[in-house]
Structure formats: C-alpha cells, structure tokens
Design a protein around this motif. Structure first.
Motif, short mmCIF file in Angstrom:
data_model
loop_
_atom_site.label_atom_id
_atom_site.label_comp_id
_atom_site.label_asym_id
_atom_site.label_seq_id
_atom_site.Cartn_x
_atom_site.Cartn_y
_atom_site.Cartn_z
N ALA A 413 12.75 12.81 14.34
CA ALA A 413 12.72 14.34 13.91
C ALA A 413 13.46 14.13 12.39
CB ALA A 413 13.37 15.06 14.64
N GLY A 414 12.99 15.07 11.52
CA GLY A 414 13.55 14.95 10.20
C GLY A 414 12.61 15.51 9.18
N VAL A 415 13.19 15.86 8.06
CA VAL A 415 12.15 16.43 6.77
C VAL A 415 11.81 15.27 6.00
CG1 VAL A 415 12.05 17.91 5.12
CG2 VAL A 415 13.28 18.58 7.25
N TYR A 416 10.59 15.19 5.76
CA TYR A 416 10.03 14.00 5.03
C TYR A 416 8.98 14.64 3.94
CZ TYR A 416 11.64 11.60 9.09
OH TYR A 416 12.55 10.91 10.15
N ASP A 417 9.03 14.08 2.83
CA ASP A 417 8.15 14.20 1.79
C ASP A 417 7.08 13.07 1.81
OD1 ASP A 417 9.21 16.37 0.75
OD2 ASP A 417 10.56 15.29 -0.44
N LEU A 418 5.68 13.42 2.02
CA LEU A 418 4.59 12.30 2.20
C LEU A 418 3.76 12.80 1.23
CD1 LEU A 418 4.11 12.42 5.80
CD2 LEU A 418 5.58 10.94 4.81
N ARG A 419 3.03 11.76 0.64
CA ARG A 419 1.86 11.67 -0.36
C ARG A 419 0.89 10.57 0.21
NH1 ARG A 419 0.34 13.94 -5.25
NH2 ARG A 419 2.54 14.58 -5.70
N PHE A 420 -0.31 10.81 0.13
CA PHE A 420 -1.53 9.84 0.38
C PHE A 420 -2.33 10.18 -0.56
CE2 PHE A 420 -5.35 8.99 3.22
CZ PHE A 420 -5.23 7.33 3.09
N ALA A 421 -2.76 8.87 -1.22
CA ALA A 421 -3.90 8.81 -2.41
C ALA A 421 -4.83 8.07 -2.10
CB ALA A 421 -3.07 8.58 -3.71
N ASN A 422 -6.15 8.28 -2.48
CA ASN A 422 -7.43 7.42 -2.53
C ASN A 422 -7.83 7.48 -3.89
OD1 ASN A 422 -9.71 6.04 -1.85
ND2 ASN A 422 -10.94 8.02 -1.69
N VAL A 423 -7.59 6.66 -4.57
CA VAL A 423 -7.79 6.46 -6.06
C VAL A 423 -8.41 5.05 -6.49
CG1 VAL A 423 -7.09 6.67 -8.49
CG2 VAL A 423 -6.22 8.46 -6.69
N ASP A 425 -10.84 3.09 -5.43
CA ASP A 425 -10.91 2.26 -4.28
C ASP A 425 -9.60 1.52 -3.68
OD1 ASP A 425 -13.49 3.04 -4.53
OD2 ASP A 425 -14.38 1.26 -5.11
N GLN A 426 -8.50 2.24 -3.83
CA GLN A 426 -7.40 1.83 -3.28
C GLN A 426 -6.63 2.90 -2.62
OE1 GLN A 426 -4.77 -0.13 -6.16
NE2 GLN A 426 -3.51 -1.14 -4.60
N LEU A 427 -5.88 2.94 -1.47
CA LEU A 427 -5.28 3.68 -0.80
C LEU A 427 -3.58 3.69 -1.34
CD1 LEU A 427 -6.90 3.76 2.72
CD2 LEU A 427 -7.67 5.15 0.56
N HIS A 428 -2.86 4.55 -1.43
CA HIS A 428 -1.45 4.43 -1.59
C HIS A 428 -0.68 5.39 -0.81
CE1 HIS A 428 -1.96 2.34 -5.42
NE2 HIS A 428 -2.91 3.11 -5.66
N LEU A 429 0.23 5.20 -0.34
CA LEU A 429 1.07 5.98 0.55
C LEU A 429 2.51 6.29 0.19
CD1 LEU A 429 1.57 7.81 3.14
CD2 LEU A 429 2.08 5.89 4.49
N TRP A 430 3.14 7.34 0.04
CA TRP A 430 4.61 7.30 -0.65
C TRP A 430 5.40 8.09 0.72
CZ3 TRP A 430 0.47 7.97 -3.65
CH2 TRP A 430 0.52 7.30 -5.00
N VAL A 431 6.47 7.63 0.89
CA VAL A 431 7.45 8.35 2.01
C VAL A 431 8.89 8.74 1.19
CG1 VAL A 431 8.79 8.41 4.11
CG2 VAL A 431 6.45 7.49 3.80
N ASN A 432 9.10 9.93 0.98
CA ASN A 432 10.33 10.42 0.28
C ASN A 432 10.26 9.70 -1.21
OD1 ASN A 432 11.11 11.73 2.58
ND2 ASN A 432 12.40 10.06 3.22
N GLY A 433 9.25 9.62 -1.91
CA GLY A 433 9.12 9.42 -3.11
C GLY A 433 9.17 7.98 -3.47
N ASP A 434 9.15 7.06 -2.48
CA ASP A 434 9.16 5.71 -2.37
C ASP A 434 7.67 5.16 -2.08
OD1 ASP A 434 11.62 5.41 -3.39
OD2 ASP A 434 12.48 5.36 -1.37
N VAL A 435 6.95 4.28 -2.82
CA VAL A 435 5.82 3.63 -2.48
C VAL A 435 5.89 2.72 -1.36
CG1 VAL A 435 5.60 1.75 -4.04
CG2 VAL A 435 3.33 2.78 -3.39
N VAL A 436 5.02 2.78 -0.44
CA VAL A 436 5.16 2.00 0.90
C VAL A 436 4.24 0.63 0.62
CG1 VAL A 436 4.45 1.77 3.34
CG2 VAL A 436 5.33 4.01 2.38
N GLU A 437 4.98 -0.38 0.75
CA GLU A 437 4.40 -1.84 0.69
C GLU A 437 3.84 -2.11 1.77
OE1 GLU A 437 3.95 -3.30 -2.10
OE2 GLU A 437 5.21 -1.84 -3.40
N PHE A 438 2.41 -2.46 1.91
CA PHE A 438 1.58 -3.07 3.28
C PHE A 438 1.81 -4.48 3.19
CE2 PHE A 438 0.71 1.28 2.79
CZ PHE A 438 0.67 1.98 4.02
N ASN A 439 1.36 -4.57 4.52
CA ASN A 439 1.36 -6.23 4.81
C ASN A 439 -0.17 -6.79 4.24
OD1 ASN A 439 -0.60 -5.13 6.53
ND2 ASN A 439 0.25 -6.32 8.59
#
Length: 605
Positions: A413-423, A425-439
C-alpha cells in the motif's frame, strides 16, 4: 640595524665574486630563448583550449521550430475552459532572406489588403501579437487571444502579449573533444546563410543513411541496405513528449452537457467497475476480479463546442473515438477571425502510436496486480507490477520471448507516481520519477504493426486485479512524429493528397473509421545520405519546422558549422506588469516591470 636584520642591505654590501667563483658565474649556461618561446606557445595554446572548452554563449530562440520543447516568440495561454496552460507559436521559420519571420509580418504580407485591419495585429504597447485564436491541446477549445478581436472586447488572458523566445546557454565544451551525438540539441550556423544561427535536434550522424518513415528515424551504415530504428534514451523521451489529455484539467460541465468521458470502463459488465469523480479521479475495488479503465480519444471539435456553449448537444449528435494524431497546439495560431476555428492541417493529420501513460496511484492493498497497457497497431504493450513483491514484467502480445523483469519501489500500500511509455520500438517504465532498469533490453524487433486497428481507438488502459486502487492526474502524451517530406505540405499522405484537404469534421471522421486506414500502408518515406562530417538536424516541431528536410541542395549541417550544445534555458520570458509587483523603498512605491520566470528555467534535454 645589523645586516642580518636587513637582507636587502646585506646583499648590497656583499663583495663581488672573485677567482674561480667569478669564472663559474660568467660561464654558467644562459636560458635557451627557443625553449622559452616554445613553452610560451604551449601555455598559450593550453589557455586558449581551456577558454574555448569552458566558453558558453547566450542565444535567443528566434522561431518555433523546436516548440514546444524550446519556445520561439510565443503566446502563453491558459485555456479559459479547462485551465490547461500551453504555448502557441508566433513565428514561422524564416523569410526569404533567412531572417526570423513573425506571424504579424506574415499576415501583413500574405493576407491583409493594404490598410485593412493592420493595426489589429499589434497591442497597445506595440509588441507583436500573433493572431486572433489558438486551440487548447487538452479540451480543444478555441479561444481568442487578440484583445482587439475578441468579440466582447475583454482581455481573454492574464498575459495578452506575445513574448520573445527562450534565452539559452550553449556550451562549446562538449564538441571540442567529441562530436555531436544523436538526439543532442545543437546550435549551428544556417548552411545557406552563415550569419543566421539555427537550433535543431541532431538525428543523423556522419557516414550513415537516414530514413524518415512513419514518424520515426531509421538509419543504415552508408552503403548498406538494412535500416534500424533509432530509439531515444529515457530522459530524451520525457523531454520530447507532447500532451494529449490530462485529467487534472478535466471539465465536469462536458459530461453534464452530454459529452462522453474519455476514461471509461471497458471490461465486461460483470467485472468490477471503476467509479469516476468530477476532479478526474477514479477508484475501483477489484479484490474479486479484474477492472479495466480505458482511454478513448474524444476531443470536441469546433462544431461540438458551438453546441456545448449553447447548453447541450443535439440528440442526434454522434461522438466517435478517434486515433491520436500529431496535433500540436503550438501551431494552432489562426487568423480566421470570422470562423474562430483552427485550420484543418493544424489538427494533426497523422496517427501517432508511440504513447506514454502516467498517473498517481493510491494503492490500498498489499497484494494484487496493476498493469499499464499501451496499444499500437493492435499490439498490446504491457507493464505489469506485482503489488506484493514490487516485481515488474514487460510483455508484448504475440512476442512470447519478450519478458524483461525488474524490482521496483512499488510494493504494498502507498501512493506511487507511475509512467509507462512505448516510444521508438522500446518500452520504458518510471516509478516515482526514477526510470526502472530491467534485466534485459526493452527494445523489441520489428512487429509490422504500422496500420492502426480498431483496438487503437482505446490505446491506453489501466488494469487492476485483486486489489483496491484509486488513481488521479492521469495523463496521456505522445512522441514526436517526424513528417517524411521535402515539400512544404508537411504530410506523409503524398500519395493520397485528398486527406490534406479534408475539412475538420471530415478529418475527424477519417480518424474514426478503421475501414479507411489502409492509407497507412502507403505513407511516404524520405532518405538522406550523409558523408564524413555531415549531420542531419530536425526540429521537434516537425509539422512546422524549416529544417534539414527542406534546405535546397544540401540537407545537412557540416561539422565546422556546429557552434555548441544547448544545455540550459536561463531566461524564459519574464512575466509582464500584469502581476504589478510593488517595491516599497524609503516611502516610495516602485512598480517592477517584470520578474523572472523561474519555473521555466531548466536543463535542455
């Protein structure tokens, strides 16, 4: 006073050297003049190099070719309906002599007969004001911005003036030791008139072939035939996104007058249903199933607004969802005082499938899932987050091997800022303003999804399963769409020119009719060959930028014409005396004519 205490006197009274000592002094090697000269030259070169390395120059953005990333002469607008703040451009690129050309000058030259209404293109203090109307990117309301033309005669905005362009710092340091990189914003001398400074984004590099197609940039090593799409890094994606719709500026009156909401339940009736609120917030208790909230692009056009302003839509008025297009509010300055409508071409001719979805999520469960979904050409791009573990998984429909994962800060539980982009031919995800690094890489291969489908009429979705969630500040944005053209028509439909000539209501019908979308299989493309030391430079305002695409003969910038990298907006336009700020000094009141616009000072990405 002793000599010991007076060193100067002691040295003066010392006996001169004699004998062998004197001979040694006379035969000591003298300094080499050549060496001193070389050392001086080296030091001078080092100092000159350091000076050049750290030198920065100030420039003013003259035109709107980089809008809305960087502003040329512009008008700040706060939509009188929804309150959405945006900018509308005042200037075209350049005149026939390479000089910046403002809208009032263009109007006088192109539209107005001698003596007709010329004075109306300037405000009371003589600053150029660009046009009568402009159109909001959020609610598509067309408002009056020229106080001389607004029907009631009242000033329609707090700042009725047009402002000069952003003033920026340009650093020469990055390009002293390195070449410009793709996606840099660079200042350079205009190849066809070196006394003019241009600012554009570098998209093509030396010794490669650059292709503009379907709104994207593709490149191939010179002499090769295979092209690959060029993807922007995450921070460049954020810098170049352009607004489509923001629920923070939703209008409850639209729904009251019969206009459908853009965010709607799209799951089966038996599924948990989202509950919407007037402030653009939505909530759902999906602990017993899956709830789906979907965005449908339903912007009112000028005809719809005429009915809405009268009170209510007619019973037979049809409202169909449309494709998201390359509409750019910066280009909607219109001279149609009688009609008060934007020109059809400024409403966006081309479908844009590269989107971003963002929002603030109030998660009220410690388990379950949230999925952000974007649809392009019928393909679902998804970012699914497990609320219990914070694990995020990316997926694409029909691409089973694509499943990058990452741990995120969204856990419980909590309040989170999320952003998901498809630009690009690449996907990006941000949580609380930080870009998520995938494996694993989040770029994906060519999917062939270049023609929109009926699924693209609901291109952004939020799916919640097994959890209770509320969401607000939902925002849909789009990527830059680079128009593949070398003509001033600014359209990819060069094989189907009738689309360019459609009236606004006909254009809306086209974007709502899947059976007419085969035209997207016939979009134009344009290639540019770059040799050594040549760069391709395009404006972010692709539908209205006089950039490399249109320069006669040479569609490139030579390396020696590039001045430096734009890195900071140090002086966006100051706020005018509408704020009327008083200073009280020694019993006297002084009115400050302006104050700095600190909120728009920013790094340039």
């Amino acid at each position: 006073m002793s000599d010991k205490k007076n060193p100067a006197k002691r040295r003066k009274n010392e006996s001169p050297a004699s004998g062998a000592a004197a001979a040694d002094a006379n035969t000591a090697p003298k300094p080499d003049g050549t060496r001193e000269t070389i050392e001086s030259i080296i030091i001078a070169l080092i100092l000159a190099f350091l000076f050049r390395t750290f030198e920065a120059e100030a420039f003013e953005i003259p035109t709107g070719s980089m809008g809305p990333t960087l502003m040329g002469r512009n008008k700040d607008v706060e939509c009188p309906k929804c309150g959405f703040p945006y900018e509308a451009g005042v200037s075209f690129e350049v005149d026939d002599f390479g000089r910046p050309r403002h809208f009032d000058q263009y109007m006088l030259q192109q539209y107005l007969r001698p003596g007709e209404n010329g004075v109306r293109l300037r405000n009371l203090v003589g600053k150029p004001i660009y046009a009568q109307t402009t159109t909001c990117p959020n609610c598509r309301y067309t408002c009056w911005v020229d106080p001389h033309q607004e029907p009631s005669g009242a000033l329609p905005a707090e700042h009725p003036y047009s402002y000069s362009g952003d003033r920026i710092w340009v650093s020469k340091a990055p390009y002293v030791v390195n070449d410009p990189e793709r996606w840099d914003v660079a200042v350079f001398k205009y190849p066809l008139g070196a006394n003019i400074n241009y600012i554009k984004r570098i998209v093509g590099l030396p010794n490669e072939k650059v292709r503009i197609h379907r709104g994207n940039i593709y490149t191939s090593p010179r002499g090769k035939s295979a092209f690959a799409i060029q993807s922007k890094p995450a921070h460049k994606v954020l810098a170049t996104l352009q607004p489509v719709y923001d629920t923070s500026y939703s209008l409850p009156e639209l729904r009251e007058k019969g206009w459908p909401q853009r965010w709607q339940n799209v799951a089966a009736d038996a599924a948990p249903q989202w509950q919407g609120h007037d402030g653009g917030a939505f909530a759902v208790d999906a602990t017993g199933g899956q709830a789906v909230l979907g965005y449908r692009h339903l912007p009112p056009d000028a005809e719809a607004w005429r009915y809405l302003n009268q009170g209510k839509l007619p019973a037979d008025f049809v409202v169909d969802p449309q494709l998201i297009t390359d509409f750019c509010a910066y280009n909607t300055a219109a001279d149609q005082a009688a009609a008060g409508e934007p020109e059809p071409r400024s409403l966006g001719l081309h479908w844009v499938g590269d989107l971003s979805l963002a929002g603030r999520f109030d998660v009220q469960s410690d388990k379950g899932q949230i999925a952000l979904v974007l649809i392009e050409g019928g393909r679902e791009m998804q970012a699914r987050i497990d609320l219990a573990t914070g694990k995020a998984t990316l997926s694409i429909s029909g691409l089973d091997d694509f499943q990058p994962t990452a741990n995120t800060a969204l856990q419980g539980a909590g309040v989170y800022d999320l952003r998901f982009a498809n630009v690009d031919d690449q996907l990006h995800l941000w949580v609380n303003g930080d870009v998520v690094e995938f494996n694993a890489p989040t770029t994906y291969p060519e999917l062939g999804n270049h023609r929109p489908t009926e699924a693209d009429l609901t291109p952004a979705q939020i799916r919640v399963q097994g959890a209770k969630v509320a969401v607000e500040q939902l925002r849909v944005d789009r990527d830059i769409y680079y128009v593949a053209t070398t003509s001033r028509l600014f359209t990819d439909f060069q094989q189907d020119p009738y689309i360019f000539e459609l009236e606004p209501h006909e254009l809306a019908e086209f974007h709502s009719s899947p059976e007419r979308w085969d035209v997207y299989n016939r979009l134009a493309r344009v290639d540019f060959d770059l040799a050594e030391e040549q760069f391709l430079a395009l404006g972010d305002n692709s539908p209205n930028s006089g950039d490399s695409r249109f320069w006669p003969g040479e569609h490139f910038v030579n390396r020696d014409l590039i001045i430096g990298k734009a890195f900071y907006v140090y002086w966006p336009h100051a706020w005018e005396t509408a704020y009327n700020i008083p200073l009280h000094l020694r019993g006297k009141t002084i009115r400050i004519p302006f104050y700095p616009n600190f909120g728009d000072m920013r790094l340039i990405r």
